[in-house]
Scaffold this motif. Structure first.
Motif, PDB file in Angstrom:
ATOM      1  N   ALA A  10       8.377   9.911  -4.581  1.00 59.04           N
ATOM      2  CA  ALA A  10       8.136  10.079  -6.012  1.00 59.04           C
ATOM      3  C   ALA A  10       6.669  10.435  -6.208  1.00 59.04           C
ATOM      4  CB  ALA A  10       8.460   8.793  -6.764  1.00 59.04           C
ATOM      5  N   PRO A  11       6.384  11.212  -7.229  1.00 61.47           N
ATOM      6  CA  PRO A  11       4.986  11.554  -7.517  1.00 61.47           C
ATOM      7  C   PRO A  11       4.303  10.416  -8.280  1.00 61.47           C
ATOM      8  CG  PRO A  11       6.400  12.605  -9.119  1.00 61.47           C
ATOM      9  CD  PRO A  11       7.306  11.910  -8.129  1.00 61.47           C
ATOM     10  N   PRO A  12       2.972  10.326  -8.168  1.00 56.95           N
ATOM     11  CA  PRO A  12       2.244   9.289  -8.909  1.00 56.95           C
ATOM     12  C   PRO A  12       1.975   9.718 -10.352  1.00 56.95           C
ATOM     13  CG  PRO A  12       0.719  10.519  -7.568  1.00 56.95           C
ATOM     14  CD  PRO A  12       2.094  11.074  -7.275  1.00 56.95           C
ATOM     15  N   SER A  28       0.884  -1.160   0.000  1.00 53.22           N
ATOM     16  CA  SER A  28       0.000   0.000   0.000  1.00 53.22           C
ATOM     17  C   SER A  28       0.920   1.208   0.000  1.00 53.22           C
ATOM     18  CB  SER A  28      -0.886  -0.024   1.243  1.00 53.22           C
ATOM     19  OG  SER A  28      -1.645   1.149   1.331  1.00 53.22           O
ATOM     20  N   VAL A  29       0.894   1.997  -1.062  1.00 51.44           N
ATOM     21  CA  VAL A  29       1.878   3.064  -1.211  1.00 51.44           C
ATOM     22  C   VAL A  29       1.289   4.445  -0.954  1.00 51.44           C
ATOM     23  CG1 VAL A  29       3.252   1.711  -2.831  1.00 51.44           C
ATOM     24  CG2 VAL A  29       1.558   3.302  -3.699  1.00 51.44           C
ATOM     25  N   ALA A  54      -2.034   1.777 -11.483  1.00 51.28           N
ATOM     26  CA  ALA A  54      -2.663   3.090 -11.291  1.00 51.28           C
ATOM     27  C   ALA A  54      -3.361   3.179  -9.937  1.00 51.28           C
ATOM     28  CB  ALA A  54      -3.664   3.352 -12.415  1.00 51.28           C
ATOM     29  N   SER A  55      -2.997   2.302  -9.020  1.00 50.10           N
ATOM     30  CA  SER A  55      -3.648   2.240  -7.713  1.00 50.10           C
ATOM     31  C   SER A  55      -2.621   2.394  -6.601  1.00 50.10           C
ATOM     32  CB  SER A  55      -4.352   0.882  -7.585  1.00 50.10           C
ATOM     33  OG  SER A  55      -4.791   0.666  -6.279  1.00 50.10           O
ATOM     34  N   ARG A  56      -3.094   2.742  -5.417  1.00 50.11           N
ATOM     35  CA  ARG A  56      -2.193   2.767  -4.260  1.00 50.11           C
ATOM     36  C   ARG A  56      -1.937   1.359  -3.741  1.00 50.11           C
ATOM     37  NH1 ARG A  56      -2.123   7.943  -0.808  1.00 50.11           N
ATOM     38  NH2 ARG A  56      -2.672   9.500  -2.348  1.00 50.11           N
ATOM     39  N   SER A  57      -2.823   0.425  -4.077  1.00 53.06           N
ATOM     40  CA  SER A  57      -2.653  -0.985  -3.706  1.00 53.06           C
ATOM     41  C   SER A  57      -1.938  -1.690  -4.847  1.00 53.06           C
ATOM     42  CB  SER A  57      -4.005  -1.643  -3.457  1.00 53.06           C
ATOM     43  OG  SER A  57      -4.646  -1.037  -2.376  1.00 53.06           O
ATOM     44  N   LYS A  58      -0.780  -2.247  -4.542  1.00 55.67           N
ATOM     45  CA  LYS A  58       0.042  -2.869  -5.578  1.00 55.67           C
ATOM     46  C   LYS A  58       0.434  -4.277  -5.156  1.00 55.67           C
ATOM     47  CE  LYS A  58       1.629   1.601  -7.016  1.00 55.67           C
ATOM     48  NZ  LYS A  58       0.725   1.782  -8.128  1.00 55.67           N
ATOM     49  N   ARG A  68       2.998  -1.082   4.066  1.00 55.76           N
ATOM     50  CA  ARG A  68       2.798   0.352   3.807  1.00 55.76           C
ATOM     51  C   ARG A  68       4.158   0.962   3.484  1.00 55.76           C
ATOM     52  NH1 ARG A  68      -1.707   3.244   3.213  1.00 55.76           N
ATOM     53  NH2 ARG A  68      -1.957   4.783   4.794  1.00 55.76           N
ATOM     54  N   VAL A  69       4.274   1.558   2.293  1.00 58.73           N
ATOM     55  CA  VAL A  69       5.529   2.141   1.832  1.00 58.73           C
ATOM     56  C   VAL A  69       5.284   3.591   1.444  1.00 58.73           C
ATOM     57  CG1 VAL A  69       7.429   1.984   0.177  1.00 58.73           C
ATOM     58  CG2 VAL A  69       6.290  -0.100   0.948  1.00 58.73           C
TER      59      VAL A  69
END
Length: 105
Positions: A46-48, A22-23, A79-83, A41-42
């Protein structure tokens, strides 16, 4: 039976594992800060935008594990915060890194 202390990591064969992350982009520095909803959780420095956060995550995990970048791949969530990352390393090695990185869960 006790619950899995690292629900974010699981084996995918004998020599590979999957890591859920989860970024949080746009942080001051890239670091693991704990677990969130069963994922690591990281915070990412860097920008998304244009895949920069994904590249930073993959490069950071590879460096942390002492692997070449090609041994860590983004499997899900570009394209998600969950990777989800696929890592060419046995689960026990990734769990040992999690203990070093975060302490015992």
């Amino acid at each position: 039976m006790s619950p899995d202390p690292w629900p974010c990591a699981r084996a995918d064969g004998a020599t590979r594992c999957l890591l859920d992350a989860s970024v949080v982009p746009n942080a001051k520095k890239t670091e693991a800060v704990g677990l969130h909803d069963g994922a690591l959780r990281v915070r990412l420095a860097a920008p998304p935008v244009d895949g920069k956060a994904n590249d930073t995550l993959v490069a950071w995990v590879a460096a942390e594990l002492g692997l070449p970048r090609r041994a860590v791949r983004l499997k899900r969530g570009p394209a998600s915060r969950s990777k989800q990352l696929e890592i060419d390393l046995p689960l026990t090695d990734v769990q040992a890194w999690l203990v070093r990185c975060l302490g015992s869960a």
